[in-house]
Design a protein around this motif. Structure first.
Motif, PDB file in Angstrom:
ATOM      1  N   LEU A  15      15.902   0.866  -1.981  1.00  0.00           N
ATOM      2  CA  LEU A  15      16.538  -0.167  -1.163  1.00  0.00           C
ATOM      3  C   LEU A  15      17.919   0.251  -0.680  1.00  0.00           C
ATOM      4  N   GLY A  16      18.381   1.423  -1.116  1.00  0.00           N
ATOM      5  CA  GLY A  16      19.702   1.869  -0.706  1.00  0.00           C
ATOM      6  C   GLY A  16      20.824   1.248  -1.494  1.00  0.00           C
ATOM      7  N   VAL A  17      20.562   0.805  -2.724  1.00  0.00           N
ATOM      8  CA  VAL A  17      21.611   0.207  -3.538  1.00  0.00           C
ATOM      9  C   VAL A  17      22.402   1.312  -4.203  1.00  0.00           C
ATOM     10  N   GLU A  18      23.668   1.463  -3.802  1.00  0.00           N
ATOM     11  CA  GLU A  18      24.489   2.573  -4.268  1.00  0.00           C
ATOM     12  C   GLU A  18      24.653   2.583  -5.780  1.00  0.00           C
ATOM     13  N   SER A  19      24.785   1.392  -6.389  1.00  0.00           N
ATOM     14  CA  SER A  19      25.066   1.326  -7.820  1.00  0.00           C
ATOM     15  C   SER A  19      23.886   1.778  -8.664  1.00  0.00           C
ATOM     16  N   ALA A  20      22.753   2.041  -8.025  1.00  0.00           N
ATOM     17  CA  ALA A  20      21.564   2.456  -8.764  1.00  0.00           C
ATOM     18  C   ALA A  20      21.417   3.967  -8.793  1.00  0.00           C
ATOM     19  N   SER A  21      22.539   4.700  -8.789  1.00  0.00           N
ATOM     20  CA  SER A  21      22.483   6.143  -8.629  1.00  0.00           C
ATOM     21  C   SER A  21      21.882   6.863  -9.832  1.00  0.00           C
ATOM     22  N   ARG A  22      21.850   6.225 -10.985  1.00  0.00           N
ATOM     23  CA  ARG A  22      21.239   6.843 -12.142  1.00  0.00           C
ATOM     24  C   ARG A  22      19.724   6.656 -12.114  1.00  0.00           C
ATOM     25  N   MET A  23      19.007   7.705 -12.484  1.00  0.00           N
ATOM     26  CA  MET A  23      17.551   7.609 -12.577  1.00  0.00           C
ATOM     27  C   MET A  23      17.230   7.018 -13.951  1.00  0.00           C
ATOM     28  N   ASN A  24      17.251   5.689 -14.061  1.00  0.00           N
ATOM     29  CA  ASN A  24      17.205   5.065 -15.377  1.00  0.00           C
ATOM     30  C   ASN A  24      16.057   4.077 -15.567  1.00  0.00           C
ATOM     31  N   ASP A  25      15.064   4.081 -14.687  1.00  0.00           N
ATOM     32  CA  ASP A  25      13.907   3.213 -14.898  1.00  0.00           C
ATOM     33  C   ASP A  25      13.070   3.812 -16.036  1.00  0.00           C
ATOM     34  N   PHE A  26      12.892   3.063 -17.131  1.00  0.00           N
ATOM     35  CA  PHE A  26      12.320   3.696 -18.318  1.00  0.00           C
ATOM     36  C   PHE A  26      10.799   3.685 -18.365  1.00  0.00           C
ATOM     37  N   PHE A  27      10.123   3.093 -17.383  1.00  0.00           N
ATOM     38  CA  PHE A  27       8.661   3.093 -17.418  1.00  0.00           C
ATOM     39  C   PHE A  27       8.115   4.498 -17.185  1.00  0.00           C
ATOM     40  N   GLU A  28       6.908   4.736 -17.702  1.00  0.00           N
ATOM     41  CA  GLU A  28       6.160   5.930 -17.328  1.00  0.00           C
ATOM     42  C   GLU A  28       4.973   5.479 -16.486  1.00  0.00           C
ATOM     43  N   ALA A  29       4.475   6.369 -15.644  1.00  0.00           N
ATOM     44  CA  ALA A  29       3.433   5.957 -14.704  1.00  0.00           C
ATOM     45  C   ALA A  29       2.473   7.101 -14.434  1.00  0.00           C
ATOM     46  N   PHE A  30       1.309   6.733 -13.945  1.00  0.00           N
ATOM     47  CA  PHE A  30       0.355   7.715 -13.451  1.00  0.00           C
ATOM     48  C   PHE A  30      -0.208   7.186 -12.140  1.00  0.00           C
ATOM     49  N   ASN A  31      -0.167   8.016 -11.094  1.00  0.00           N
ATOM     50  CA  ASN A  31      -0.578   7.610  -9.756  1.00  0.00           C
ATOM     51  C   ASN A  31      -1.833   8.341  -9.298  1.00  0.00           C
ATOM     52  N   VAL A  32      -2.720   7.587  -8.665  1.00  0.00           N
ATOM     53  CA  VAL A  32      -3.820   8.176  -7.917  1.00  0.00           C
ATOM     54  C   VAL A  32      -3.832   7.519  -6.540  1.00  0.00           C
TER      55      VAL A  32
END
Length: 356
Positions: free
Chosen positions: A98-115
Motif C-alpha cells: 500500500l506504500g505505507v512508509e512505516s512498514a519498512s521492516r519485513m515483519n509479517d510473521f506468517f508462513e505461506a505456500f502459493n500455487v
C-alpha cells in the motif's frame, strides 16, 4: 445516539450455484451481495456448494506441509518475482503493497505456500509471460509427508474456490447492471493464485514485541478473494470510520472480499476493504491459525477503466491500468520491500485508522 454493531453480512448464493435457480431468488441474492460490497466490503457466503471433503483435503494438505521442518520448507522457496512456492516468516511486509512508509521492516510473521494458474492452464492463449504465469513448485515426498496427497488436496480446493469466484463475479455483473460477460471476458486467462497461510511459530523463534504483525494492513489486489479460515481470532477488518474489528467466519461459511481491481472498476462504489491479521497470542504464545485465500485477479493484459455507470460528481478516482501493471506494483511492495507509489488512496486509509 447509538451505532449499530459491526457485522459481516451473510449471503446465501444457492440460487446462483444451482443450474436452475429461480430468477427472483437470484435477483434477491445479487442485491444482498451488492449491499455488502457497498457497505462492509466483506461478506460471508453460504450455499456455496463446496463439499466437506474438499475442505478436509485442503486442511490436511496444509497441516502436513507446514508441519515439516523449516529447512525442508525453505527448499521450496522461489525468488520474490515468482509468486509461487514457500514464503518463510518475516520475509514479507504486506503494508508495503500500500506504500505505507512505516512498514519498512519485513515483519509479517506468517508462513505461506502459493500455487497458481500457469501457462499450461491456458493453452488457448499464446505469449503469456512465464514469470506471471509460472508453473507451480510442488513439494516432494519426505519422511511423514505424502507429496501426492498434498497436491491432490490443494488442487481440489483450487478448483472449488475458482468455481465459487466465478459464481460471485456473475452475481456482481447482475448487481451492477452491466454486460453479464464483463468479468468473464476479463478472466479467461486469469492470474489466479491460492495462498495457504500458517500463523504459528515454534516456541523461542520469535520475540512477542510490539512490532510483531501476523499479516500487515493491506487490500487484496485483484477482483475477488475467496477465503477459507479456521475460527481462531486474528483477522481484523477496517470499517469506513477508521476502526478495526475482529472477524471470524460462521460455521460452514466462506469469507469473501473484493480487491483493488473491482474498486477501480466501480470507482469505489464497491469497497476494497483494508484488513490485517494480528498475532493470535494466548498466554504469551502464538496460537496457531490457518487460512487459505484464493485470489481471482483477472487477465494480465485486461485494461481496467471505470465503468460509466459508476462515475459520480467527483469524477474518476483512478486512471486506466492493466491488471498486470497493478499486480506488479503490489507484489513489488509486499515481497521485494519496495514502496508502492500507486496506492495513495489505500495508504491514506491505513494511516488514518484507529487501533481499538
Amino acid at each position: 445516539m447509538t451505532t449499530s454493531p459491526f457485522t459481516v453480512p451473510v449471503v446465501d448464493i444457492t440460487p446462483w450455484v444451482e443450474p436452475d435457480g429461480d430468477p427472483a431468488d437470484r435477483a434477491a441474492a445479487a442485491r444482498a451481495l451488492d449491499s455488502a460490497c457497498r457497505g462492509v466490503g466483506f461478506v460471508q457466503i453460504i450455499g456455496h456448494g463446496v463439499p466437506d471433503e474438499a475442505i478436509a483435503g485442503l486442511t490436511a494438505a496444509m497441516d502436513a506441509f507446514f508441519g515439516q521442518d523449516l529447512e525442508v520448507k525453505k527448499s521450496f522457496t522461489t525468488p520474490p518475482e515468482i509468486n509461487r512456492g514457500y514464503s518463510a516468516p518475516k520475509s514479507e511486509s504486506l503494508s508495503l503493497s500500500l506504500g505505507v512508509e512505516s512498514a519498512s521492516r519485513m515483519n509479517d510473521f506468517f508462513e505461506a505456500f502459493n500455487v497458481g494458474a500457469g501457462v499450461a492452464d491456458y493453452p488457448h492463449v499464446s505469449g503469456l509471460p512465464e514469470q506471471a504465469y509460472a508453473e507451480n513448485v510442488w513439494p516432494t515426498d519426505a519422511p511423514g509427508f505424502d507429496a501426492t496427497a498434498f497436491r491432490a488436496g490443494v488442487s481440489g480446493w483450487f478448483l472449488q474456490a475458482g468455481r465459487v469466484a466465478r459464481v460471485l463475479t456473475r452475481m456482481l455483473a447482475d448487481a451492477l447492471g452491466v454486460d453479464p460477460e464483463l468479468f468473464a471476458g476479463a478472466t479467461d486467462h486469469s492470474l489466479d493464485v491460492l495462498r495457504m497461510n500458517n500463523y504459528a511459530l515454534p516456541p523461542g523463534t520469535v520475540d512477542l514485541d510490539g512490532d510483531l504483525i501476523g499479516m500487515g494492513e493491506h487490500t487484496d489486489y485483484g477482483i475477488v478473494t475467496v477465503l477459507w479460515a479456521d475460527q481462531v481470532a486474528g483477522l481484523q477488518v477496517l470499517d469506513t470510520g477508521g476502526t478495526w474489528h475482529d472477524v471470524s467466519p460462521a460455521d460452514g461459511a466462506l469469507l469473501v472480499n473484493l480487491g483493488d481491481i473491482t474498486a477501480r472498476w466501480t470507482n469505489e462504489n464497491y469497497l476494497s476493504t483494508l484488513h490485517r491479521v494480528k498475532p493470535p497470542i494466548v498466554d504469551g504464545t502464538i496460537r496457531r491459525r490457518r487460512s487459505a485465500a484464493f485470489f481471482h485477479d483477472g487477465n494480465i493484459d485486461a485494461v481496467i477503466s471505470t465503468l460509466p455507470g459508476c462515475i459520480g460528481e467527483e469524477g474518476e478516482f483512478y486512471p486506466p491500468i492493466t491488471v498486470g501493471e497493478h499486480i506488479e506494483a503490489k507484489l513489488s511492495g509486499s515481497r521485494s520491500g519496495r514502496r508502492n507509489t500507486l496506492a495513495e488512496r489505500e495508504s491514506a486509509r491505513v494511516l488514518s485508522a484507529r487501533t481499538p
